[in-house]
Enzyme design. Structure first.
Site, PDB file in Angstrom:
ATOM      1  N   LYS A 159      39.647  43.579  27.350  1.00  0.00           N
ATOM      2  CA  LYS A 159      40.007  42.446  26.487  1.00  0.00           C
ATOM      3  C   LYS A 159      39.513  42.738  25.066  1.00  0.00           C
ATOM      4  O   LYS A 159      39.982  43.709  24.483  1.00  0.00           O
ATOM      5  CB  LYS A 159      39.442  41.154  27.075  1.00  0.00           C
ATOM      6  CG  LYS A 159      40.031  40.836  28.469  1.00  0.00           C
ATOM      7  CD  LYS A 159      39.626  39.480  28.972  1.00  0.00           C
ATOM      8  CE  LYS A 159      40.309  39.122  30.276  1.00  0.00           C
ATOM      9  NZ  LYS A 159      39.560  39.526  31.476  1.00  0.00           N
ATOM     10  N   ARG A 214      41.802  48.981  31.576  1.00  0.00           N
ATOM     11  CA  ARG A 214      41.529  47.945  32.571  1.00  0.00           C
ATOM     12  C   ARG A 214      40.339  48.415  33.394  1.00  0.00           C
ATOM     13  O   ARG A 214      40.248  49.579  33.766  1.00  0.00           O
ATOM     14  CB  ARG A 214      42.750  47.738  33.457  1.00  0.00           C
ATOM     15  CG  ARG A 214      43.962  47.322  32.659  1.00  0.00           C
ATOM     16  CD  ARG A 214      45.003  46.705  33.524  1.00  0.00           C
ATOM     17  NE  ARG A 214      44.690  45.326  33.766  1.00  0.00           N
ATOM     18  CZ  ARG A 214      45.084  44.317  32.975  1.00  0.00           C
ATOM     19  NH1 ARG A 214      45.806  44.548  31.912  1.00  0.00           N
ATOM     20  NH2 ARG A 214      44.763  43.079  33.255  1.00  0.00           N
ATOM     21  N   GLU A 238      33.074  58.425  46.173  1.00  0.00           N
ATOM     22  CA  GLU A 238      32.304  57.294  46.706  1.00  0.00           C
ATOM     23  C   GLU A 238      30.811  57.564  46.541  1.00  0.00           C
ATOM     24  O   GLU A 238      30.340  58.684  46.804  1.00  0.00           O
ATOM     25  CB  GLU A 238      32.588  57.105  48.208  1.00  0.00           C
ATOM     26  CG  GLU A 238      33.897  56.432  48.498  1.00  0.00           C
ATOM     27  CD  GLU A 238      34.967  57.420  48.866  1.00  0.00           C
ATOM     28  OE1 GLU A 238      34.918  58.568  48.359  1.00  0.00           O
ATOM     29  OE2 GLU A 238      35.846  57.050  49.668  1.00  0.00           O
ATOM     30  N   THR A 257      35.035  42.370  31.871  1.00  0.00           N
ATOM     31  CA  THR A 257      36.131  43.316  31.965  1.00  0.00           C
ATOM     32  C   THR A 257      36.024  44.215  30.740  1.00  0.00           C
ATOM     33  O   THR A 257      35.313  43.893  29.781  1.00  0.00           O
ATOM     34  CB  THR A 257      37.501  42.607  31.970  1.00  0.00           C
ATOM     35  OG1 THR A 257      37.528  41.656  30.906  1.00  0.00           O
ATOM     36  CG2 THR A 257      37.761  41.918  33.291  1.00  0.00           C
ATOM     37  N   TYR A 309      37.873  62.002  44.487  1.00  0.00           N
ATOM     38  CA  TYR A 309      37.203  60.933  45.236  1.00  0.00           C
ATOM     39  C   TYR A 309      35.708  61.059  45.016  1.00  0.00           C
ATOM     40  O   TYR A 309      35.161  62.152  45.131  1.00  0.00           O
ATOM     41  CB  TYR A 309      37.512  61.051  46.734  1.00  0.00           C
ATOM     42  CG  TYR A 309      38.427  59.956  47.217  1.00  0.00           C
ATOM     43  CD1 TYR A 309      38.117  58.620  46.985  1.00  0.00           C
ATOM     44  CD2 TYR A 309      39.601  60.254  47.923  1.00  0.00           C
ATOM     45  CE1 TYR A 309      38.952  57.608  47.425  1.00  0.00           C
ATOM     46  CE2 TYR A 309      40.438  59.244  48.360  1.00  0.00           C
ATOM     47  CZ  TYR A 309      40.117  57.922  48.115  1.00  0.00           C
ATOM     48  OH  TYR A 309      40.943  56.919  48.541  1.00  0.00           O
ATOM     49  N   ASP A 313      29.704  35.654  32.565  1.00  0.00           N
ATOM     50  CA  ASP A 313      30.929  36.457  32.619  1.00  0.00           C
ATOM     51  C   ASP A 313      31.491  36.494  31.200  1.00  0.00           C
ATOM     52  O   ASP A 313      32.108  35.532  30.737  1.00  0.00           O
ATOM     53  CB  ASP A 313      31.916  35.798  33.596  1.00  0.00           C
ATOM     54  CG  ASP A 313      33.233  36.538  33.693  1.00  0.00           C
ATOM     55  OD1 ASP A 313      33.506  37.386  32.815  1.00  0.00           O
ATOM     56  OD2 ASP A 313      34.000  36.263  34.634  1.00  0.00           O
TER      57      ASP A 313
HETATM   58  N1  DSN Z   1      43.717  36.975  33.255  1.00  0.00           N
HETATM   59  C1  DSN Z   1      42.506  36.762  32.495  1.00  0.00           C
HETATM   60  C2  DSN Z   1      42.771  35.906  31.306  1.00  0.00           C
HETATM   61  O1  DSN Z   1      43.891  35.913  30.845  1.00  0.00           O
HETATM   62  O2  DSN Z   1      41.883  35.236  30.811  1.00  0.00           O
HETATM   63  C3  DSN Z   1      41.406  36.228  33.313  1.00  0.00           C
HETATM   64  O3  DSN Z   1      41.345  36.920  34.513  1.00  0.00           O
END
Ligand code: DSN
Length: 439
Positions: free
Chosen positions: A225, A231, A53, A222, A51, A196
């Site tokens: 991707k 993730r 924080e 994120t 942990y 974003d």
């Molecule tokens: N789930 C993502 C996507 O597929 O673009 C966006 O949050």
């Protein structure tokens, strides 16, 4: 996984089954990817036990000396890679990252202006039913007739609505984003510009999509991707952001904790650090370039097969197909493609009149298949399989009445998953993908 096999054979088997599935199909959901074994190893470490924080050297709990080093390394690598002065690597995923940004810069009732979900935005960009439109006012821009951002309209709306934040960066937009133009509009109305870049972070690192860093105040992404990490997510503040508000970094840190989250997932932070290191290598640049080359090649072949591509093609990693001219909806097409071993997602298209569960289109992309090593010459095969699959379900119609549709869809689904021609394509795909091992 020997221990997992002994302790929980059921989960073990399910993991193996998923591994097999991922190997035997073409994973073409544009937000998915295959992360490296090194990233996965970092995820499965003792770091999950801790942990922590707070932030490096400012923790609420003891025992964080090593976690501090890990988090600072992740921060430094991200700052260097994206050329930003500040980064927070603790957001648990993309939606929490955007929530933290709003918490940092907005008061309840302030106004968010983002692209409508139905036109390729994201839930957190002010979509109905989400926190981003319930706790804040939301105004949404759409696309022009050419399915591209209409900056005249965006500017008009911004001048009329005077939002506190303008959000750009999309989930179903196959074209290059002009961040500079968004920056000018945001400056004109004294709004923050939030970029974003979740979908295109890896492309920006590879230099095949312009970076928003000189034009946006805040950048979120994120990490799983095109960036090909675990993730997770990051929030970055740019020099422009710190100039607008010197407290911005502090505000973001406080929005994450105590504002919204508790302890960060330290194993995830370490895995992000690994992914950032991998992304800094020349091989990653080549990967990002190949993602776009593959997407453009696939788009070209799909057009030759008569597919109607939103905006006519692809300039990034994704393709959005309007299936109206093929006389089939996105739900039917996505199931047929999955049966044939090609995994995409059903998706609305700009100006769609069909409901989100039975939209007019499908969305697909090349990040994951490029990680496996497919190149332009393979895209003709992919397009051909897609063409043969869609030909097989052309004309499968679903009633508009909700109750009737449910019934008919159930029967059609059962037929599609047993369709011999589709299952034959799946065998071809399986033989083909065996040549491209994962990891
Ligand atoms: N789930 C993502 C996507 O597929 O673009 C966006 O949050």
């Amino acid at each position: 996984m020997n221990l997992l096999k002994r302790v929980d054979p059921i989960i073990y088997k399910l993991v193996l089954a998923e591994e097999k599935r991922q190997k035997e199909v073409l994973e073409m959901i544009p937000s998915e990817n295959y992360t490296s074994k090194a990233v996965m190893e970092a995820l499965g470490t003792v770091l999950t036990n801790k942990y922590s924080e707070g932030y490096p050297h400012k923790r609420y709990y003891q025992g964080n000396r090593i976690i501090d080093d890990i988090e600072m390394l992740a921060q430094e690598r991200a700052k260097k890679l994206f050329k930003v002065p500040y980064v927070n690597v603790q957001p648990l995923s993309g939606s929490p990252a955007n929530a933290a940004v709003y918490m940092a810069i907005l008061n309840p009732g302030d106004k968010i202006m983002g692209l409508s979900l139905a036109f390729g935005g994201h839930l957190t960009h002010g979509a109905p039913l989400t926190f981003s439109s319930r706790f804040f006012k939301s105004v949404q821009y759409t696309l022009g007739k050419d399915k591209l951002i209409d900056f005249t309209e965006v500017e008009k709306l911004a001048l009329k609505e005077k939002p506190q934040v303008i959000v750009c960066g999309f989930t179903a937009y196959p074209s290059i984003i002009d961040f500079e133009r968004f920056g000018e509009i945001a400056d004109k109305v004294k709004a923050y510009l939030l970029a974003d870049i979740s979908h295109i972070a890896g492309l920006i690192v590879a230099g095949v999509h312009p970076s928003p860093v000189n034009y946006a105040h805040i950048v979120t992404t994120t990490t799983h991707k095109t960036l090909r990490g675990p993730r997770g997510a990051m929030i970055m503040v740019t020099d422009k952001g710190l100039k607008k508000n010197p407290d911005l970094a502090k505000k973001i840190d406080s929005a994450i904790i105590p504002g919204l989250q508790g302890g960060p997932h330290d194993n995830q932070t370490a895995a992000i650090a690994v992914a950032l290191l991998e992304a800094s290598k020349p091989a990653f640049k080549r990967y990002g370039q190949q993602v776009v080359k593959n997407s453009k090649a696939l788009a070209k072949h799909l057009v030759a097969f008569g597919f109607d591509l939103v905006s006519g093609g692809s300039e990034n990693h994704l393709i959005l197909i309007d299936l109206k001219n093929k006389n089939v909806n996105g739900a039917v097409a996505a199931l047929a493609l999955e049966t044939a071993g090609i995994v995409v997602n059903k998706n609305g298209v700009p100006f769609d009149t069909n409901p989100p569960f039975y939209p007019s289109g499908i969305r697909l992309g090349t990040p994951a298949i490029t990680t496996r090593g497919l190149s332009q010459k393979d895209m003709i095969k992919v397009a051909d399989w897609m063409h043969r699959t869609i030909e097989e379900v052309k004309g499968v119609d679903l009633p508009t009445d909700k109750e009737k549709r449910k019934e008919v869809w159930k029967a059609k689904k059962a037929e599609i998953v047993k369709n011999k021609k589709l299952l034959d394509i799946a065998k071809e795909v399986k033989n083909f993908t065996a040549k491209f091992p994962i990891g």
